[in-house]
Enzyme design. Structure first.
Site, PDB file in Angstrom:
ATOM      1  N   ASP A  95      -9.156   0.619   8.358  1.00  0.00           N
ATOM      2  CA  ASP A  95      -9.178   2.042   8.003  1.00  0.00           C
ATOM      3  C   ASP A  95     -10.111   2.813   8.934  1.00  0.00           C
ATOM      4  OD1 ASP A  95      -7.447   1.578   5.852  1.00  0.00           O
ATOM      5  OD2 ASP A  95      -9.097   1.381   4.409  1.00  0.00           O
ATOM      6  N   HIS A 121      -4.524   6.434   0.260  1.00  0.00           N
ATOM      7  CA  HIS A 121      -3.734   5.201   0.298  1.00  0.00           C
ATOM      8  C   HIS A 121      -4.306   4.229  -0.728  1.00  0.00           C
ATOM      9  CE1 HIS A 121      -6.968   3.855   3.049  1.00  0.00           C
ATOM     10  NE2 HIS A 121      -6.577   2.618   2.807  1.00  0.00           N
ATOM     11  N   HIS A 145      -5.277   0.155  -1.972  1.00  0.00           N
ATOM     12  CA  HIS A 145      -5.631  -1.234  -1.680  1.00  0.00           C
ATOM     13  C   HIS A 145      -5.251  -2.011  -2.935  1.00  0.00           C
ATOM     14  CE1 HIS A 145      -9.042  -0.239   1.454  1.00  0.00           C
ATOM     15  NE2 HIS A 145      -7.822   0.024   1.906  1.00  0.00           N
ATOM     16  N   GLU A 199       0.842  -1.182   0.000  1.00  0.00           N
ATOM     17  CA  GLU A 199       0.000   0.000   0.000  1.00  0.00           C
ATOM     18  C   GLU A 199       0.885   1.242   0.000  1.00  0.00           C
ATOM     19  OE1 GLU A 199      -3.065   0.133   3.000  1.00  0.00           O
ATOM     20  OE2 GLU A 199      -3.817  -1.849   2.457  1.00  0.00           O
TER      21      GLU A 199
END
Length: 144
Positions: free
Chosen positions: A96, A83, A85, A23
């Site tokens: 999260d 971010h 995935h 990530e």
């Protein structure tokens, strides 16, 4: 709603591709509006220092403060965070949600499989919204 310039979107997507299978993460700077509309002007990449970077992200606190200072020095505000995935959906995971700390800020999430970008606002019970508890709310993402 969050407005994201195409060059910023492309830079984040490129970082996500380069960071795969881990990530990637960073901070979004621009104009933050508490009424729910924000405009991103720039993205600030951060190093993912999580113990398990394939499934988690964490920004080093000192690096995060340095990024915040850069945003402030440029006369901008913290719009939110982003971010990726790499193998998951472009929506917040339970982790999260457990780690979100910035009320009413955007959390942009990039998925590589399938390729998609989603954005979510972190709402807290203190926001005065009728829904109980802290939670993510999907927000409109406008790319221009």
């Amino acid at each position: 709603m969050i407005v994201l310039p195409t060059p910023v979107r492309e830079a984040i997507l490129e970082r996500a591709r380069e960071g795969d299978p881990e990530e990637i993460c960073g901070v979004l700077g621009g104009e933050y509006e508490p009424d729910g509309r924000s405009r991103v002007r720039s993205q600030y990449p951060a190093t993912n220092v999580a113990e398990t970077p394939r499934t988690r992200y964490e920004i080093d606190p000192e690096e995060q403060l340095a990024i915040f200072d850069r945003i402030e020095d440029r006369g901008r505000e913290i719009v939110g965070f982003y971010h990726s995935h790499p193998r998951g959906p472009p929506r917040p995971s339970a982790t999260d949600a457990a780690r979100a700390t910035w009320p009413d800020r955007s959390y942009l999430i990039v998925s590589l499989e399938p390729l998609a970008v989603g954005s979510w606002r972190w709402r807290t019970a203190a926001d005065g919204v009728d829904a109980p508890g802290d939670r993510f709310e999907r927000e409109d993402l406008v790319v221009e």
